[in-house]
Every structure is written in C-alpha cells, then in structure tokens.
Design a protein around this motif. Structure first.
Motif, PDB file in Angstrom:
ATOM      1  N   TYR A   1      -2.994  21.277   0.464  1.00 63.77           N
ATOM      2  CA  TYR A   1      -1.965  20.303   0.806  1.00 63.77           C
ATOM      3  C   TYR A   1      -2.494  19.284   1.825  1.00 63.77           C
ATOM      4  N   LYS A   2      -3.197  19.769   2.846  1.00 62.27           N
ATOM      5  CA  LYS A   2      -3.751  18.859   3.842  1.00 62.27           C
ATOM      6  C   LYS A   2      -4.808  17.948   3.219  1.00 62.27           C
ATOM      7  N   ASP A   3      -5.613  18.509   2.345  1.00 60.26           N
ATOM      8  CA  ASP A   3      -6.629  17.706   1.673  1.00 60.26           C
ATOM      9  C   ASP A   3      -5.969  16.621   0.823  1.00 60.26           C
ATOM     10  N   ALA A   4      -4.868  16.948   0.172  1.00 57.46           N
ATOM     11  CA  ALA A   4      -4.149  15.970  -0.631  1.00 57.46           C
ATOM     12  C   ALA A   4      -3.564  14.861   0.248  1.00 57.46           C
ATOM     13  N   ARG A   5      -3.059  15.226   1.419  1.00 53.59           N
ATOM     14  CA  ARG A   5      -2.531  14.214   2.348  1.00 53.59           C
ATOM     15  C   ARG A   5      -3.642  13.256   2.785  1.00 53.59           C
ATOM     16  N   ASP A   6      -4.822  13.800   3.047  1.00 55.22           N
ATOM     17  CA  ASP A   6      -5.944  12.940   3.439  1.00 55.22           C
ATOM     18  C   ASP A   6      -6.312  11.974   2.321  1.00 55.22           C
ATOM     19  N   LEU A   7      -6.273  12.446   1.083  1.00 55.67           N
ATOM     20  CA  LEU A   7      -6.582  11.575  -0.050  1.00 55.67           C
ATOM     21  C   LEU A   7      -5.538  10.474  -0.200  1.00 55.67           C
ATOM     22  N   VAL A   8      -4.280  10.815   0.044  1.00 61.23           N
ATOM     23  CA  VAL A   8      -3.214   9.809  -0.014  1.00 61.23           C
ATOM     24  C   VAL A   8      -3.447   8.740   1.057  1.00 61.23           C
ATOM     25  N   ILE A   9      -3.791   9.181   2.260  1.00 58.12           N
ATOM     26  CA  ILE A   9      -4.044   8.235   3.352  1.00 58.12           C
ATOM     27  C   ILE A   9      -5.221   7.327   3.015  1.00 58.12           C
ATOM     28  N   LEU A  10      -6.267   7.893   2.439  1.00 61.00           N
ATOM     29  CA  LEU A  10      -7.432   7.095   2.054  1.00 61.00           C
ATOM     30  C   LEU A  10      -7.053   6.062   0.995  1.00 61.00           C
ATOM     31  N   SER A  11      -6.271   6.474   0.006  1.00 62.78           N
ATOM     32  CA  SER A  11      -5.879   5.565  -1.068  1.00 62.78           C
ATOM     33  C   SER A  11      -4.965   4.455  -0.557  1.00 62.78           C
ATOM     34  N   VAL A  12      -3.971   4.836   0.236  1.00 63.14           N
ATOM     35  CA  VAL A  12      -3.045   3.836   0.780  1.00 63.14           C
ATOM     36  C   VAL A  12      -3.777   2.897   1.740  1.00 63.14           C
ATOM     37  N   GLY A  13      -4.641   3.459   2.588  1.00 67.18           N
ATOM     38  CA  GLY A  13      -5.390   2.625   3.527  1.00 67.18           C
ATOM     39  C   GLY A  13      -6.275   1.627   2.814  1.00 67.18           C
ATOM     40  N   TYR A  14      -6.955   2.078   1.773  1.00 69.29           N
ATOM     41  CA  TYR A  14      -7.819   1.184   0.993  1.00 69.29           C
ATOM     42  C   TYR A  14      -7.014   0.030   0.412  1.00 69.29           C
ATOM     43  N   THR A  15      -5.876   0.353  -0.208  1.00 74.49           N
ATOM     44  CA  THR A  15      -5.073  -0.671  -0.865  1.00 74.49           C
ATOM     45  C   THR A  15      -4.435  -1.608   0.147  1.00 74.49           C
ATOM     46  N   TYR A  16      -3.966  -1.056   1.264  1.00 72.35           N
ATOM     47  CA  TYR A  16      -3.329  -1.891   2.284  1.00 72.35           C
ATOM     48  C   TYR A  16      -4.343  -2.855   2.902  1.00 72.35           C
ATOM     49  N   LEU A  17      -5.524  -2.353   3.220  1.00 71.44           N
ATOM     50  CA  LEU A  17      -6.547  -3.220   3.797  1.00 71.44           C
ATOM     51  C   LEU A  17      -6.955  -4.313   2.823  1.00 71.44           C
ATOM     52  N   GLN A  18      -7.027  -3.966   1.535  1.00 72.49           N
ATOM     53  CA  GLN A  18      -7.363  -4.971   0.527  1.00 72.49           C
ATOM     54  C   GLN A  18      -6.271  -6.041   0.457  1.00 72.49           C
ATOM     55  N   ALA A  19      -5.015  -5.620   0.580  1.00 73.83           N
ATOM     56  CA  ALA A  19      -3.894  -6.562   0.516  1.00 73.83           C
ATOM     57  C   ALA A  19      -3.915  -7.527   1.703  1.00 73.83           C
ATOM     58  N   ILE A  20      -4.120  -7.006   2.919  1.00 67.54           N
ATOM     59  CA  ILE A  20      -4.114  -7.903   4.068  1.00 67.54           C
ATOM     60  C   ILE A  20      -5.367  -8.789   4.081  1.00 67.54           C
ATOM     61  N   ALA A  21      -6.445  -8.329   3.462  1.00 66.01           N
ATOM     62  CA  ALA A  21      -7.622  -9.186   3.323  1.00 66.01           C
ATOM     63  C   ALA A  21      -7.312 -10.344   2.384  1.00 66.01           C
ATOM     64  N   ASP A  22      -6.616 -10.062   1.271  1.00 61.05           N
ATOM     65  CA  ASP A  22      -6.230 -11.128   0.346  1.00 61.05           C
ATOM     66  C   ASP A  22      -5.248 -12.097   1.006  1.00 61.05           C
ATOM     67  N   GLU A  23      -4.355 -11.573   1.839  1.00 62.08           N
ATOM     68  CA  GLU A  23      -3.422 -12.453   2.541  1.00 62.08           C
ATOM     69  C   GLU A  23      -4.170 -13.352   3.522  1.00 62.08           C
ATOM     70  N   ALA A  24      -5.170 -12.808   4.195  1.00 60.20           N
ATOM     71  CA  ALA A  24      -5.966 -13.618   5.114  1.00 60.20           C
ATOM     72  C   ALA A  24      -6.731 -14.697   4.363  1.00 60.20           C
ATOM     73  N   ARG A  25      -7.155 -14.400   3.145  1.00 64.64           N
ATOM     74  CA  ARG A  25      -7.858 -15.411   2.347  1.00 64.64           C
ATOM     75  C   ARG A  25      -6.920 -16.556   1.967  1.00 64.64           C
ATOM     76  N   ILE A  26      -5.631 -16.255   1.785  1.00 64.30           N
ATOM     77  CA  ILE A  26      -4.667 -17.326   1.510  1.00 64.30           C
ATOM     78  C   ILE A  26      -4.599 -18.271   2.702  1.00 64.30           C
ATOM     79  N   GLU A  27      -4.495 -17.716   3.907  1.00 69.64           N
ATOM     80  CA  GLU A  27      -4.419 -18.546   5.105  1.00 69.64           C
ATOM     81  C   GLU A  27      -5.688 -19.387   5.263  1.00 69.64           C
ATOM     82  N   THR A  28      -6.835 -18.773   4.983  1.00 67.17           N
ATOM     83  CA  THR A  28      -8.093 -19.511   5.088  1.00 67.17           C
ATOM     84  C   THR A  28      -8.170 -20.612   4.041  1.00 67.17           C
ATOM     85  N   ALA A  29      -7.793 -20.285   2.794  1.00 66.47           N
ATOM     86  CA  ALA A  29      -7.833 -21.289   1.730  1.00 66.47           C
ATOM     87  C   ALA A  29      -6.870 -22.434   2.005  1.00 66.47           C
TER      88      ALA A  29
END
Length: 309
Positions: A1-29
């Motif tokens: 269960y703990k290992d699954a929670r860590d995987l969820v955090i990794l997946s959500v963190g990856y996607t969230y960071l990618q989203a805010i990076a794309d948002e920052a690219r909008i501001e730059t563009a």
C-alpha cells in the motif's frame, strides 16, 4: 500500500510539473510575441519613414507570426496537459481548475550517497517486504529440516465415569505419551528441504537484485538532482545575458546602426534561454521527486523539497 502511494505521488508530481512547465511556456511565448509586436511596429515605422529597407519590415513580420504560432501551440499543449493531469488525479471529466503553484524551486540541501542509501534501505517498503520474504523462507527451511527429528506428544483427559456419575464418585484419569520417529520419511523430508532451499535462494537473489536496483535508483536520482541544480543556475544567468543582448540590439536598431537581423537573433536567444530555464527547472524538480521515491519517502520528500507546495 505504501509503495502504491509513492507511485501515485510520482505520477501526479510528474504530470503536475509538466503542466506548470507548459503554463510557464505560455507566459514566455506571450512575452516574446509582445516583444516581436513592438519590433514589427518599430520596423514598419522606419520602413514608412524610409530609414530602413522593406526587408527589415518583412523580417519583423515573420518573427511576429512565428511567435504567434508558438503561443498558439503552447496554449494547446497546456490544455492537453491539464486534461492529462485531471485524469491522473481523478477529477470528473470536464472539471475546470487552475494551477496554484508556479514552477516551484527550492535549493537542494545536499545529501551524501551513503546517507541516501541508508534512508532508502530503512524506508523502502518493497525492500522491507523482500527482507520479510527471506526471513519467511529461512523459517520454512528450518521447518523442513525439523522433519528429520523425532517428535513427542502428550495428551491427558479427566472426567466422571460410571452408570450414575455424581460428584461423590472418583474421576477417571487418562494420560498418554507418543514418541514418533520418522524412520521411513527420509526421502520426503529431503525433498521438502531441497524445495525450501530453492525458495530461500530465490528470495535472497530477489533481495540482492532489489538492493542493487535501489542503489542504482538513488545514485541516478542524486546525479540528476546535482545536474539539475547546476542547469537551473546556468539557465538563470543565460536569461540575464540574453535579455541584455536583446536590449542592446533593439537600441542599435532604433539608432539605425544595425538591421532587424541582429534583433531577431537576439530575440531567438532570449526565447531559447527562457525555454531552457523552464526545462531545467522541470528536470530539477522531477529529479527531486524521483529521489524521494527512490528512498521510499515520496510523500515526506515532496513536502521537504517543495516546502509543502
């Protein structure tokens, strides 16, 4: 269960960071498009006044259209990434939301490889499970070897007896002892021991393989974090230099010393510097999450590295 929670955090963190990076690219563009618009207006005025050739106006117009195209693509990428993020975190389809954090950055405090590995071996739930599996296999082997040993059992019973038993009658005592010697079970016990040895060896090999994998994961994550920190610092410095170059190029063009080629090149350098900074910041943040996951402390690590963001 703990290992699954860590995987969820990794997946959500990856996607969230990618989203805010794309948002920052909008501001730059968007900023680059506004700069290109200013350059185009200035070039058009000079062409109309006859102080610059028509090709300068065309170059500025091409640069403006290119920036407009990049802004449209950045907005589309961000919209798609938000859909992916909503799917990962389990939001209802079509749910509108805004991202609060904007490219968080927190300098890495530093950690030695030995310290990180110690924390990983102590905290990784999959490693602890593998250790428990080895201990279980060891006990199974001991149990199989015990099949060679004789066993002794004792049973006893007490109760009333007779046609009309009552409290005045003497009770009946019964006590038995049984000694069992496995004379003809050597082959079966030997087979059980061999099977237990095989399971134990497999468990040990899985444990050692996991130990090596954790070592590689931790070392890789630490290298990525170290590299990411250096890239962020260099990218920040590069942005300052590129913006200074653009400001000087625009002043030179305004003074009639140069044409739009130098300004467009400087603008390209600024756009590239901003994009490099966004990418390096994303890689650095993701490397920190990966390090927390490698050490089995994803949930605690995210709060530590991003100060609760």
């Amino acid at each position: 269960y703990k290992d699954a929670r860590d995987l969820v955090i990794l997946s959500v963190g990856y996607t969230y960071l990618q989203a805010i990076a794309d948002e920052a690219r909008i501001e730059t563009a968007d900023a680059q498009m506004k700069t290109a618009q200013t350059l185009y207006d200035q070039a058009s005025d000079q062409v109309t006044a006859g102080t610059s050739p028509a090709i300068d106006g065309l170059r500025a117009q091409v640069e403006l259209k290119t920036r407009q195209q990049q802004l449209i693509q950045a907005k589309n990428d961000f919209a798609i990434e938000k859909l992916t993020l909503a799917r990962v975190i389990g939001l209802a389809p079509g749910q509108e939301f805004e991202l609060v954090d904007k490219s968080p950055y927190e300098p890495f405090a530093g950690m030695t490889v030995d310290e990180a590995l110690k924390r990983a071996y102590d905290a990784r739930s999959d490693f602890q499970a593998a250790q428990a599996d080895v201990r279980s296999a060891q006990y199974s082997r001991k149990a199989a070897e015990a099949g060679y040993l004789p066993s002794f059992s004792v049973s006893a019973d007490y109760g009333l007896a007779g046609t009309y038993p009552n409290v005045n009658t003497h009770g009946v005592f019964d006590a038995r002892g049984t000694l069992t010697i496995p004379i003809f079970q050597g082959g079966r016990v030997h087979g059980d021991v061999l099977q237990a040895d095989a399971r134990l060896e497999q468990s040990r090999q899985r444990l050692e393989n996991l130990r090596a994998q954790i070592d590689a994961d931790v070392r890789t994550a630490l290298l990525n974090v170290e590299s990411g920190e250096e890239q962020v610092a260099v990218a920040r410095s590069n942005i300052d230099l590129a913006e200074q170059t653009l400001a000087q190029a625009r002043d030179r063009f305004r003074a009639g010393v140069t044409d739009t080629v130098e300004v467009v090149q400087a603008q390209e350098a600024v756009a590239s510097a901003h994009d490099s900074y966004i990418s390096s910041l994303y890689r650095d943040n993701y490397a920190k999450i990966s390090l927390a996951r490698a050490m089995g402390l994803a949930e605690e690590g995210v709060k530590e590295y991003f100060k609760g963001n």
